[in-house]
Design a protein around this motif. Structure first.
Motif, PDB file in Angstrom:
ATOM      1  N   ALA A 154       4.553   7.613 -13.674  1.00 14.82           N
ATOM      2  CA  ALA A 154       5.218   7.112 -12.467  1.00 14.82           C
ATOM      3  C   ALA A 154       5.842   5.750 -12.735  1.00 14.82           C
ATOM      4  O   ALA A 154       5.549   4.765 -12.052  1.00 14.82           O
ATOM      5  CB  ALA A 154       4.220   7.039 -11.305  1.00 14.82           C
ATOM      6  N   GLY A 155       6.735   5.687 -13.727  1.00 15.16           N
ATOM      7  CA  GLY A 155       7.345   4.415 -14.110  1.00 15.16           C
ATOM      8  C   GLY A 155       8.110   3.723 -12.989  1.00 15.16           C
ATOM      9  O   GLY A 155       7.821   2.562 -12.674  1.00 15.16           O
ATOM     10  N   PRO A 156       9.074   4.392 -12.350  1.00 16.84           N
ATOM     11  CA  PRO A 156       9.829   3.730 -11.274  1.00 16.84           C
ATOM     12  C   PRO A 156       8.945   3.328 -10.101  1.00 16.84           C
ATOM     13  O   PRO A 156       9.143   2.269  -9.494  1.00 16.84           O
ATOM     14  CB  PRO A 156      10.846   4.812 -10.859  1.00 16.84           C
TER      15      PRO A 156
ATOM     16  N   VAL B 156       2.845  10.329  -7.292  1.00 16.61           N
ATOM     17  CA  VAL B 156       3.721  10.774  -8.381  1.00 16.61           C
ATOM     18  C   VAL B 156       2.940  10.875  -9.684  1.00 16.61           C
ATOM     19  O   VAL B 156       3.142  11.798 -10.477  1.00 16.61           O
ATOM     20  CB  VAL B 156       4.920   9.823  -8.531  1.00 16.61           C
ATOM     21  N   GLN B 157       2.038   9.933  -9.898  1.00 16.69           N
ATOM     22  CA  GLN B 157       1.213   9.968 -11.107  1.00 16.69           C
ATOM     23  C   GLN B 157       0.385  11.246 -11.165  1.00 16.69           C
ATOM     24  O   GLN B 157       0.280  11.900 -12.210  1.00 16.69           O
ATOM     25  CB  GLN B 157       0.293   8.740 -11.145  1.00 16.69           C
TER      26      GLN B 157
ATOM     27  N   GLU C 263       0.828  -1.213   0.000  1.00 15.54           N
ATOM     28  CA  GLU C 263       0.000   0.000   0.000  1.00 15.54           C
ATOM     29  C   GLU C 263       0.862   1.261   0.000  1.00 15.54           C
ATOM     30  O   GLU C 263       0.522   2.254  -0.649  1.00 15.54           O
ATOM     31  CB  GLU C 263      -0.953   0.013   1.187  1.00 15.54           C
ATOM     32  N   ALA C 264       1.995   1.228   0.720  1.00 13.41           N
ATOM     33  CA  ALA C 264       2.892   2.389   0.724  1.00 13.41           C
ATOM     34  C   ALA C 264       3.439   2.640  -0.686  1.00 13.41           C
ATOM     35  O   ALA C 264       3.506   3.792  -1.138  1.00 13.41           O
ATOM     36  CB  ALA C 264       4.043   2.155   1.702  1.00 13.41           C
ATOM     37  N   LYS C 265       3.801   1.575  -1.390  1.00  9.55           N
ATOM     38  CA  LYS C 265       4.289   1.721  -2.768  1.00  9.55           C
ATOM     39  C   LYS C 265       3.167   2.215  -3.684  1.00  9.55           C
ATOM     40  O   LYS C 265       3.401   3.030  -4.588  1.00  9.55           O
ATOM     41  CB  LYS C 265       4.822   0.381  -3.288  1.00  9.55           C
ATOM     42  N   LEU C 266       1.970   1.724  -3.460  1.00 10.28           N
ATOM     43  CA  LEU C 266       0.822   2.148  -4.269  1.00 10.28           C
ATOM     44  C   LEU C 266       0.506   3.620  -4.037  1.00 10.28           C
ATOM     45  O   LEU C 266       0.265   4.375  -4.996  1.00 10.28           O
ATOM     46  CB  LEU C 266      -0.384   1.282  -3.927  1.00 10.28           C
ATOM     47  N   ASP C 267       0.506   4.032  -2.783  1.00  8.70           N
ATOM     48  CA  ASP C 267       0.240   5.439  -2.463  1.00  8.70           C
ATOM     49  C   ASP C 267       1.262   6.352  -3.139  1.00  8.70           C
ATOM     50  O   ASP C 267       0.916   7.416  -3.671  1.00  8.70           O
ATOM     51  CB  ASP C 267       0.278   5.655  -0.946  1.00  8.70           C
ATOM     52  N   GLU C 268       2.527   5.948  -3.106  1.00  4.92           N
ATOM     53  CA  GLU C 268       3.580   6.757  -3.716  1.00  4.92           C
ATOM     54  C   GLU C 268       3.420   6.796  -5.238  1.00  4.92           C
ATOM     55  O   GLU C 268       3.609   7.846  -5.867  1.00  4.92           O
ATOM     56  CB  GLU C 268       4.953   6.196  -3.344  1.00  4.92           C
TER      57      GLU C 268
END
Length: 240
Positions: free
Chosen positions: A153-155, A146-147, A137-142
């Motif tokens: 938000a490729g990376p 960025v998107q 979820e933390a990666k998804l939120d980030e």
């Protein structure tokens, strides 16, 4: 210990390029030249930062790469140790793909991604832990942040999928992606010079996460297919 260090070859500073990749290659070379064996400890993080003239995050990214390959382990309070011999062959799996048209390259790599990512999503839905969900979820939120900010938000998208792979608790998923990353990135960095490439797929990353939360493998499979279907549509539409 001091005499042992003196006998080992020096780790040389790196020129400015792709730092994480260079650190990975430099460490593999060092292990070979120093004749390190399983059970030997690698130089400390700070020592590597100084010797290679890179930051802590770059060193840690390289360490994560080797951890994903199953050749080193980090022991809390003790250091990082070699589990298996490392060579340049360990960190690179040569892939032969050199189509004339970008469209063909993207479609070919998409076929491979579809098989791996669909299965990874289903396994993650079955095996994920509460800790995995926090990380995903933390990666998804980030990725979503960025998107919204940059329109792409490729990376961050890659980091989200790596977190899903880790939630399978099968290291082979991440190892496969790590080994194929160079070939994938060659074609998938802003294809067709379009920042909006696959933008429509972003909402489905949230629904994929929800399926993993619900431990619903079939829903995870479908949401992953939804993402990849949009990617395929954009490849075909934008290459006309």
């Amino acid at each position: 210990m001091k005499a042992d260090r003196i006998d080992r070859p020096a780790i040389m500073p790196l020129p400015a390029m792709d730092r994480a990749r260079q650190v990975t290659e430099a460490l593999a070379s060092y292990v070979q030249r120093a004749s390190l064996k399983a059970g030997d400890r690698l130089p400390a993080e700070r020592e590597l930062m100084t010797a290679l003239a890179v930051g802590r995050s770059t060193i840690r990214e390289a360490i994560r790469h080797f951890q994903a390959l199953g050749v080193i382990e980090t022991r809390k309070g003790s250091g990082t140790y070699l589990l298996k011999p490392v060579s340049s062959a360990t960190i690179h799996m040569p892939l032969s793909i050199d189509p004339v048209h970008l469209r063909d390259a993207l479609l070919q790599t998409l076929e491979v991604r579809r098989g791996i990512e669909v299965e990874a999503g289903m396994v993650a839905a079955r095996k994920r832990t509460a800790e995995d969900l926090v990380i995903i979820e933390a990666k998804l939120d980030e990725m979503e942040r960025v998107q919204m900010l940059k329109g792409a938000a490729g990376p961050e998208d890659l980091a989200f999928h790596l977190a899903v792979y880790d939630a399978t608790h099968n290291p082979l998923f991440r190892q496969l992606l790590e080994q194929m990353r160079e070939a994938f990135e060659r074609f998938w960095t802003h294809p067709f010079n379009r920042l909006d490439f696959a933008r429509r797929s972003f909402p489905f990353h949230r629904t994929l996460f929800n399926a993993i939360v619900a431990q619903d493998p079939e829903a995870a499979r479908q949401e992953t297919l939804n993402i990849l279907e949009i990617v395929e549509e954009d490849i075909k539409d934008m290459s006309q």
